[in-house]
Enzyme design. Structure first.
Site, mmCIF file in Angstrom:
data_model
loop_
_atom_site.group_PDB
_atom_site.id
_atom_site.type_symbol
_atom_site.label_atom_id
_atom_site.label_comp_id
_atom_site.label_asym_id
_atom_site.label_seq_id
_atom_site.Cartn_x
_atom_site.Cartn_y
_atom_site.Cartn_z
ATOM 1 C CG HIS A 156 -2.077 -0.968 1.081
ATOM 2 N ND1 HIS A 156 -3.118 -0.777 0.198
ATOM 3 C CD2 HIS A 156 -2.314 -2.153 1.707
ATOM 4 C CE1 HIS A 156 -3.962 -1.790 0.282
ATOM 5 N NE2 HIS A 156 -3.499 -2.643 1.190
ATOM 6 C CG ASP A 189 -2.854 5.211 -2.407
ATOM 7 O OD1 ASP A 189 -2.128 4.334 -2.904
ATOM 8 O OD2 ASP A 189 -3.641 4.986 -1.472
#
Length: 378
Positions: free
Chosen positions: A125, A155
């Site tokens: 992540h 992200d």
């Protein structure tokens, strides 16, 4: 359907995912592209990241669903996906298949580690990707642990925004050459790219490879956050000497010898301690009023809800609120000749299935057959 913005007339196929890929889709759709998002049946849609789209539900586990994606891609300028390397190929919607159907297609791929390298197949992540790029290590106090900067760096800044930039760049090339290509956007690469200036300073010997001791990481007393009397905070960022002097003037420290040399690193701990004590004597808003209009680069640290109501943000319409009452940022950047339209709410999953297929040349009989077979949902 969106009709204004610099990307009006561009059609992009988004193979539904979460996080950075829909953020890229949002940015492209915000600027006028007709973004068709392929969703799974029953998949919940994000109220902001999925705005300005048309949604179609296709079962990619069925061969006819894969054929349908290929048909849609033949009518698009670009496609984006966020699977792990190899997954799109196994599904039959990888770049080879879609570029065969449409040689001018730009195929954008969003991953954490990239399409190759020893970690390409590893899960991860945002926090993992920015850990390996050096970004996470650089953020936080000198005497504490690295601080997680939400999931903004991997992200969104180094992920979805990088993918959108790559897709638009490749679209320019495709328009000139008539040939598409694959865009490999990796969050580890993107977060490293965001560190370009910092790595340059490191190479020049102007940056210590430790957090909380440098000019722009909270180490300098004139570039950090201070707690106020009401436990709210001020952001102090007076890097240039004229702004530093203005800050000293507001604080009554112009002739104080402790602050005579802004860049005396040996004095930084004492300067910091004194400023910390001083800022604790008033509330955040009291300080904000004192610094208002003083060109000292001192601003209140606002909560998300406070930011929605700040006069500057209101004047620029930085945020908007949709019909459901959800506040969200307006599209950016701003364009003088081709301004984007006001954001449309995220669609109900599958709401435009029939509409999209008609646009791609399918007739009602073919669409009804696909619905009956469970290949699509509407």
């Amino acid at each position: 359907m969106q009709t204004s913005g610099p990307l009006a007339g561009t059609r992009i196929l988004e193979i539904g995912g979460i996080g950075p890929t829909p953020f890229a889709g949002m940015m492209l759709a915000d600027l006028g592209a007709d973004v068709i998002r392929i969703d799974r049946p029953g998949q919940p849609g994000h109220p902001v990241l999925n705005r300005n789209r048309r949604s179609i539900v296709i079962d990619l586990k069925q061969p006819r669903g894969v054929e349908l994606v290929t048909t849609l891609a033949a009518h698009c300028d670009a496609a984006i996906e966020g699977y792990r390397p190899g997954v799109a190929e196994r599904l039959g919607v990888g770049p080879d298949a879609l570029l065969t159907a449409n040689p001018a297609l730009v195929y954008g791929r969003m991953t954490g580690w990239g399409q190759d390298g020893p970690l390409a197949q590893a899960p991860g992540h945002d926090i993992n990707y920015i850990a390996l790029s050096g970004a996470l290590h650089a953020i936080g106090p000198a005497d504490g642990d690295p601080v997680v900067p939400l999931n903004l760096i991997g992200d969104f800044g180094g992920g979805g925004m990088l993918l959108a930039f790559g897709v638009v760049s490749a679209l320019v090339q495709a328009k000139m050459s008539g040939t598409g290509q694959v865009v490999d956007a990796a969050m580890v690469d993107g977060s490293a790219l965001l560190m370009a200036m910092t790595y340059g300073f490191l190479g020049q010997g102007r940056w210590q490879d430790r957090r909380g001791v440098n000019r722009l990481d909270g180490g300098a007393p004139w570039y950090r956050v201070y707690r106020c009397a009401d436990d709210e905070h001020l952001a102090v960022g007076c890097v240039e000497p004229q702004f530093y002097d203005h800050m000293l003037g507001v604080l009554g420290l112009t002739d104080d010898s402790d602050f005579a040399n802004q860049n005396d690193v040996e004095q930084w701990p004492r300067m910091h301690k004194r400023l910390e004590e001083l800022f604790r004597t008033r509330s955040r808003d009291a300080w904000a009023r004192l610094f208002d209009g003083q060109e000292a680069c001192v601003t209140p640290v606002l909560s998300m809800r406070e930011a929605l109501e700040h006069p500057h943000n209101l004047a620029r319409r930085t945020f908007t609120r949709d019909a459901a009452g959800i506040s969200q940022p307006m599209p950016g950047p701003r364009f003088s000749m081709t301004p984007p339209a006001h954001p449309r709410p995220a669609p109900t999953v599958g709401a435009q299935t029939r509409e999209v297929l008609v646009d791609s040349g399918l007739d009602s009989t073919a669409i009804d057959d696909l619905l009956l077979a469970g290949v699509i949902s509407a």
